[in-house]
Every structure is written in structure tokens, then in C-alpha cells.
Design an enzyme around this catalytic site. Structure first.
Site, PDB file in Angstrom:
ATOM      1  N   HIS A 306       0.856  -1.197   0.000  1.00 34.09           N
ATOM      2  CA  HIS A 306       0.000   0.000   0.000  1.00 34.09           C
ATOM      3  C   HIS A 306       0.883   1.235   0.000  1.00 34.09           C
ATOM      4  O   HIS A 306       1.948   1.257   0.587  1.00 34.09           O
ATOM      5  CB  HIS A 306      -0.886   0.022   1.264  1.00 34.09           C
ATOM      6  CG  HIS A 306      -2.064   0.913   1.129  1.00 34.09           C
ATOM      7  ND1 HIS A 306      -1.982   2.256   1.343  1.00 34.09           N
ATOM      8  CD2 HIS A 306      -3.340   0.661   0.748  1.00 34.09           C
ATOM      9  CE1 HIS A 306      -3.178   2.797   1.130  1.00 34.09           C
ATOM     10  NE2 HIS A 306      -4.014   1.868   0.763  1.00 34.09           N
ATOM     11  N   ASP A 363      -7.980  -5.189  -0.118  1.00 33.34           N
ATOM     12  CA  ASP A 363      -8.459  -6.053  -1.209  1.00 33.34           C
ATOM     13  C   ASP A 363      -8.103  -7.520  -1.029  1.00 33.34           C
ATOM     14  O   ASP A 363      -8.555  -8.361  -1.810  1.00 33.34           O
ATOM     15  CB  ASP A 363      -7.875  -5.552  -2.539  1.00 33.34           C
ATOM     16  CG  ASP A 363      -8.437  -4.184  -2.905  1.00 33.34           C
ATOM     17  OD1 ASP A 363      -7.655  -3.283  -3.231  1.00 33.34           O
ATOM     18  OD2 ASP A 363      -9.675  -4.032  -2.828  1.00 33.34           O
TER      19      ASP A 363
HETATM   20  C1  SDX Z   1      -6.239   0.151  -2.911  1.00 33.18           C
HETATM   21  O1  SDX Z   1      -4.371   4.529  -1.943  1.00 33.18           O
HETATM   22  C2  SDX Z   1      -5.346   3.984  -1.370  1.00 33.18           C
HETATM   23  O2  SDX Z   1      -5.805   4.413  -0.296  1.00 33.18           O
HETATM   24  C3  SDX Z   1      -5.964   2.838  -2.123  1.00 33.18           C
HETATM   25  C4  SDX Z   1      -6.975   1.996  -1.362  1.00 33.18           C
HETATM   26  C5  SDX Z   1      -8.250   2.747  -1.087  1.00 33.18           C
HETATM   27  O3  SDX Z   1      -8.941   2.391  -0.119  1.00 33.18           O
HETATM   28  O4  SDX Z   1      -8.614   3.640  -1.908  1.00 33.18           O
HETATM   29  O5  SDX Z   1      -6.420   1.548  -0.133  1.00 33.18           O
HETATM   30  C6  SDX Z   1      -7.383   0.765  -2.186  1.00 33.18           C
HETATM   31  O6  SDX Z   1      -5.976   0.488  -4.024  1.00 33.18           O
HETATM   32  C7  SDX Z   1      -5.370  -0.845  -2.191  1.00 33.18           C
HETATM   33  C8  SDX Z   1      -4.165  -1.325  -3.048  1.00 33.18           C
HETATM   34  C9  SDX Z   1      -4.655  -2.431  -3.990  1.00 33.18           C
HETATM   35  N1  SDX Z   1      -3.582  -2.790  -4.971  1.00 33.18           N
HETATM   36  C10 SDX Z   1      -2.953  -3.977  -4.897  1.00 33.18           C
HETATM   37  O7  SDX Z   1      -3.134  -4.807  -4.008  1.00 33.18           O
HETATM   38  C11 SDX Z   1      -1.997  -4.225  -6.050  1.00 33.18           C
HETATM   39  C12 SDX Z   1      -0.684  -4.807  -5.519  1.00 33.18           C
HETATM   40  N2  SDX Z   1       0.050  -3.767  -4.772  1.00 33.18           N
HETATM   41  C13 SDX Z   1       0.913  -2.938  -5.495  1.00 33.18           C
HETATM   42  O8  SDX Z   1       0.944  -2.893  -6.829  1.00 33.18           O
HETATM   43  C14 SDX Z   1       1.504  -1.756  -4.725  1.00 33.18           C
HETATM   44  O9  SDX Z   1       1.797  -2.195  -3.463  1.00 33.18           O
HETATM   45  C15 SDX Z   1       0.642  -0.506  -4.653  1.00 33.18           C
HETATM   46  C16 SDX Z   1       0.215  -0.061  -6.020  1.00 33.18           C
HETATM   47  C17 SDX Z   1      -0.552  -0.758  -3.815  1.00 33.18           C
HETATM   48  C18 SDX Z   1       1.477   0.582  -4.004  1.00 33.18           C
HETATM   49  O10 SDX Z   1       2.500   0.880  -4.879  1.00 33.18           O
HETATM   50  P1  SDX Z   1       3.644   1.961  -4.515  1.00 33.18           P
HETATM   51  O11 SDX Z   1       3.325   2.653  -3.244  1.00 33.18           O
HETATM   52  O12 SDX Z   1       3.849   2.796  -5.736  1.00 33.18           O
HETATM   53  O13 SDX Z   1       4.889   1.067  -4.197  1.00 33.18           O
HETATM   54  P2  SDX Z   1       5.888   0.517  -5.281  1.00 33.18           P
HETATM   55  O14 SDX Z   1       5.126  -0.053  -6.435  1.00 33.18           O
HETATM   56  O15 SDX Z   1       6.899   1.571  -5.543  1.00 33.18           O
HETATM   57  O16 SDX Z   1       6.563  -0.709  -4.476  1.00 33.18           O
HETATM   58  C19 SDX Z   1       7.649  -0.503  -3.572  1.00 33.18           C
HETATM   59  C20 SDX Z   1       8.445  -1.816  -3.617  1.00 33.18           C
HETATM   60  C21 SDX Z   1       8.885  -2.200  -5.031  1.00 33.18           C
HETATM   61  O17 SDX Z   1      10.044  -3.013  -4.901  1.00 33.18           O
HETATM   62  P3  SDX Z   1      11.517  -2.294  -5.083  1.00 33.18           P
HETATM   63  O18 SDX Z   1      11.508  -1.561  -6.396  1.00 33.18           O
HETATM   64  O19 SDX Z   1      11.641  -1.375  -3.880  1.00 33.18           O
HETATM   65  O20 SDX Z   1      12.490  -3.457  -5.047  1.00 33.18           O
HETATM   66  O21 SDX Z   1       7.607  -2.897  -3.167  1.00 33.18           O
HETATM   67  C22 SDX Z   1       7.424  -3.817  -4.229  1.00 33.18           C
HETATM   68  C23 SDX Z   1       7.762  -3.082  -5.492  1.00 33.18           C
HETATM   69  O22 SDX Z   1       8.184  -3.993  -6.519  1.00 33.18           O
HETATM   70  N3  SDX Z   1       5.993  -4.201  -4.204  1.00 33.18           N
HETATM   71  C24 SDX Z   1       5.543  -5.431  -4.411  1.00 33.18           C
HETATM   72  C25 SDX Z   1       4.157  -5.355  -4.239  1.00 33.18           C
HETATM   73  N4  SDX Z   1       3.807  -4.100  -3.932  1.00 33.18           N
HETATM   74  C26 SDX Z   1       4.964  -3.397  -3.916  1.00 33.18           C
HETATM   75  N5  SDX Z   1       6.179  -6.587  -4.735  1.00 33.18           N
HETATM   76  C27 SDX Z   1       5.377  -7.680  -4.885  1.00 33.18           C
HETATM   77  N6  SDX Z   1       4.017  -7.684  -4.721  1.00 33.18           N
HETATM   78  C28 SDX Z   1       3.389  -6.539  -4.406  1.00 33.18           C
HETATM   79  N7  SDX Z   1       2.060  -6.528  -4.256  1.00 33.18           N
END
Ligand code: SDX
Length: 421
Positions: A306, A363
């Protein structure tokens, strides 16, 4: 004494005021930055940038706190109805009995959708994704309710809000009935907001329908937990579209499209598809954990991570507990719940996830409950939208009442300098 921040640039020392919120959060007010220095800030994804001040929802990502107008979501989910939470978010206080009755009566009065909307619905293929149907029909509502566009008075705004709160659950249920090839149901205004929605979703023409109390309790809780979440992607979309003075319905239609994305609200559908794939693949969760950690593999552990929560998403905790309760009450053994719990346990002990503070989010478990209710997977994000509607409305109303300027970010240009043909 007002706290200030100093920026040294080009031999200048410029001061900017610090803004402090009611919970002690601080921000640098950079409204005069460009005028004073010619500089702008650059922050892709707005990870460090506040777009507004808001009094609606407070969340603390480090402590896993989420409150609507100061009330903790766990207390609201246990003690009040979704419609009361909608009133709280939109108007700032929990409703008195009289206010709640008036809102219910006003919604009942508008709980009909123009029959011509069915003609639009009929033109969609059964294969259409219900989020696309919902966004289109929400926008189409404008044509049938033109007075909802220019909401320049409190009265006009209240009427537009009631119209949307009344008609949106009908459109959500019709989106499901469409993809299942089932006849459409009309609202039953003798029921509560949540019971009416359940009946429109599930009632079959050949028999009466009474929702099981455990389904209504779980649905009420899920809708409340999804109701608002400060400046997330879809809410920011609603605010920026509304800042051009596009009407409420048009702004919400844009928010639905933003929520659809698998990185946002679409994740609840992606989680179930992921869990199903793991089950079909023999349930080897370690294999999929390795994929999630492999930078060369586009696979992500959906429902994990998140932007703000660097601790457990408080909603995920309640939803996980509710999933256990509902499946137990309904006598359902769902193997993908076991896979979800196994994944969570492994991730919480895996340095890749622990170091990046990746926890289950809202989710991760919600789809398991929707599935137990008999809701098709492609409808899960529509359920998220139904819950988020009052939050979107509240944020849009706050932006309009605050007479905020049109949203128009700047950029750093990296293309060709002037050239001649
Ligand atoms: C919602 O914002 C809100 O409030 C949203 C929400 C709401 O109520 O409105 O809470 C609802 O959207 C919840 C989130 C649902 N999405 C997912 O579950 C999709 C999977 N999660 C991700 O794609 C990710 O965690 C996000 C999109 C939720 C957040 O992305 P960020 O903050 O931009 O973080 P990032 O992509 O830069 O990740 C940081 C690191 C990276 O690794 P490094 O480059 O540091 O090595 O964490 C890793 C990412 O690759 N990472 C994951 C991951 N999420 C982040 N690796 C594997 N699986 C994951 N799910």
C-alpha cells in the site's frame, strides 16, 4: 510563532510557512514557490505531495489508524449502518434519527431509474466488464437528471447527492444482472439501504427473496470499510474532475474508471484470480512468492502492499475476521481462503515483504466474502465502488464548498527544443 522552512537557492534564502493538521501532520506550503524562485516541485505519483486539506478521513499509515470524521472504522463497522456512515462522511456528523429518516425518505423517493437507461444497458454485450457498464450508466444518468449538473446551492447539491445515493445501487445491481443474463429488479423501499441492494442483486422472479442476516451484516461492514480513504487515486480523480466544475455524476463516473485499475480497486478481482491460479497450479504458494520477488517477473502479490500503510491495513484485519465468520455461518469451506492465509503467513515472515513493509491491504480478503455471497468475481470492484460512493461524494462536496481552484499540475519538459521543418 509560525514555524517556517528555509530553502537556499541561487544565493537566495527563501522561507515557506509550515502547515500543521489537527493530528500533527506537517506540510510545507509551497504556494509561492514558483513566484519566489521560478522553481516547481517534481513528485511522480504524488508520493510526497498533498493536494488539499481535508476534514473527512484521517489515516496513519505507520500506526494503521483509519477514522472517518474522527470515529474509528472498527467502531463504525460494528455499531452503525452504512447509510449513517454515508451521512457522517458527507455532512460531517452522525445523523439524528430525524435526519436519517429524512435522508432515507428522500432516497426512497428517487429510487427509480429512467426506463430508457435499460435501453443503454441492453446495448452492452454480456461480456462487458461491469465497471465499464457502471461508469457509462453513471455518466448517462446526467442526461436523465440535467438539474444535477449545476449545483450552485446547498439545496441543489443535496438533491444531486440524494439522486446519486438512490440510483447508484440500482445501476450496480443492474450491472450484475446484465452479465448474468437475469431480469432486472426494482428497488424495494420497505427495506434498509443494504437489504434493498442485496434484494436487487439476488432476487429471482420466480420466488420471494429475504437476505440472510449474516449476509446483510457482512455487506454493511464491507461497505463501511470501503467508504472513504482520503486522497487515493480514484478520490483524487473525483476531486480534480470536479474542480473543473464538471457535475457530481460526471466526476463520480471518472472516479469509477480510476478505481477499475488492478493496482487500485481492481485488485480485489485480481486477488481472487491470483488465488484461483495458485489453487489450479497445485497450491504451491512458495512458487508464487518467488515470482512476486523476481524483478524479471511482472507477477505481483495482489492485495499486498500500500502507498500509505506501512503497517497492517486496519480494514484487512476486520475483513479477514469477517471472512472467517461469514464462511463459518454459511457453512462454506473455501480452499482459496486457506491459500490466502498461507500466503499472508509466508509473506509476513519473508524479508522481501517485511523490508518493504508489504502487508495485506483492503483487497486481500474482501473477494472471499463476496464469493461466499454468490457475487461474480468481475463484480467485486463494483462492490468497492458502491462502498466508496459516499466518500467520493463527501470529498467532491468538500472541494466544491471550499471553492478550490481547478487542478492543473505543472511538468518538467524533456522533449525536443525548438526545431524547424
Ligand atoms: C487500494 O491509496 C489507497 O488508499 C488505495 C486503497 C483505497 O482504499 O482507496 O487503499 C485501495 O488500491 C489498495 C491497493 C490495492 N492494490 C494492490 O493490491 C496491487 C498490488 N500492490 C501494489 O501494486 C503496490 O503495493 C501498490 C500499487 C498498492 C502501491 O505501490 P507503490 O506505493 O507505488 O509502491 P511501489 O510499487 O513503488 O513498491 C515498492 C516496492 C517495489 O520493490 P523495489 O523496487 O523497492 O524493489 O515494493 C514492491 C515493489 O516492486 N511491491 C511489491 C508489491 N507491492 C509493492 N512486490 C510484490 N508484490 C506486491 N504486491
Amino acid at each position: 510563532m509560525e514555524e517556517k522552512v528555509q530553502l537556499s537557492y541561487n544565493g537566495q534564502h527563501i522561507e515557506f510557512p509550515l502547515v500543521e493538521g489537527s493530528q500533527g501532520e506537517k506540510a510545507i506550503d509551497i504556494q509561492s514557490l514558483r513566484a519566489q524562485t521560478g522553481l516547481i516541485t517534481l513528485d511522480p505519483g504524488y508520493k510526497n505531495t498533498g493536494s488539499c486539506s481535508s476534514a473527512i478521513t484521517f489515516l496513519d499509515g505507520e500506526k494503521g489508524i483509519l477514522r472517518y470524521r474522527g470515529y474509528d472504522i472498527a467502531a463504525l463497522a460494528e455499531k452503525v449502518s452504512f447509510l449513517e456512515v454515508a451521512f457522517l462522511l458527507i455532512f460531517g456528523e452522525l445523523p439524528t434519527e430525524e435526519q436519517l429518516t429524512k435522508l432515507q425518505d428522500d432516497i426512497h423517493h428517487e429510487s427509480l431509474v429512467d426506463e430508457d437507461i435499460k435501453t443503454i444497458l441492453k446495448s452492452f454485450p454480456k461480456s462487458a466488464h461491469p465497471m465499464g457498464v457502471l461508469s457509462s450508466l453513471t455518466s448517462a444518468l446526467i442526461s436523465f437528471n440535467p438539474s444535477s449538473v449545476d449545483v450552485d446551492s446547498d439545496e441543489d447539491m443535496y438533491k444531486a447527492i440524494v439522486l446519486l445515493m438512490a440510483k447508484f445501487p440500482i445501476l450496480c445491481s443492474w450491472a450484475q444482472r446484465k452479465i448474468k443474463g437475469l431480469p432486472l429488479n426494482y428497488a424495494d423501499t420497505s427495506l434498509s439501504y443494504t437489504e434493498n441492494f442485496a434484494k436487487m442483486m439476488f432476487r429471482m422472479p420466480q420466488q420471494e427473496y429475504t437476505a440472510k442476516p449474516e449476509i446483510i451484516r457482512a455487506l454493511n461492514k464491507l461497505l463501511i470499510l470501503h467508504a472513504d480513504h482520503e486522497q487515493n487515486c480514484s478520490t483524487s480523480t473525483v476531486r480534480i474532475v470536479g474542480s473543473s466544475h464538471a457535475g457530481l455524476f460526471a466526476s463520480i463516473s471518472a472516479g469509477i474508471s480510476a478505481l477499475w485499475g488492478p493496482l487500485h480497486g481492481g485488485a480485489n478481482q485480481a486477488v481472487i484470480e491470483m488465488l484461483e491460479a495458485i489453487k489450479e497450479d497445485g497450491g504451491d504458494t512458495e512458487k508464487f512468492m518467488a515470482k512476486a520477488k523476481d524483478k524479471n517477473d511482472p507477477f505481483r502479490l495482489m492485495g499486498f502492499g500500500h502507498r500509505v500503510y506501512k503497517n497492517f491495513d486496519p480494514r484487512a484485519k476486520i475483513i479477514k475476521q469477517t471472512a472467517d465468520e461469514v464462511l463459518g455461518q454459511l457453512g462454506i469451506e473455501d480452499p482459496i481462503l486457506d491459500i490466502a492465509k498461507k500466503l499472508e503467513k509466508q509473506a509476513l515472515n519473508d524479508p522481501y515483504f517485511v523490508d518493504r513493509k508489504l502487508y495485506p491491504n483492503v483487497d486481500f480478503y474482501s473477494g472471499i466474502i463476496y464469493r461466499a455471497m454468490g457475487i461474480p468475481t468481475e463484480m467485486f470492484t463494483v462492490m468497492f465502488a458502491l462502498g466508496r460512493l459516499p466518500g467520493w461524494i463527501a470529498q467532491w462536496r468538500e472541494m466544491r464548498l471550499g471553492k478550490e481552484p481547478i487542478g492543473r499540475p505543472r511538468q518538467i519538459y524533456t522533449g525536443h527544443t525548438e526545431r524547424f521543418i
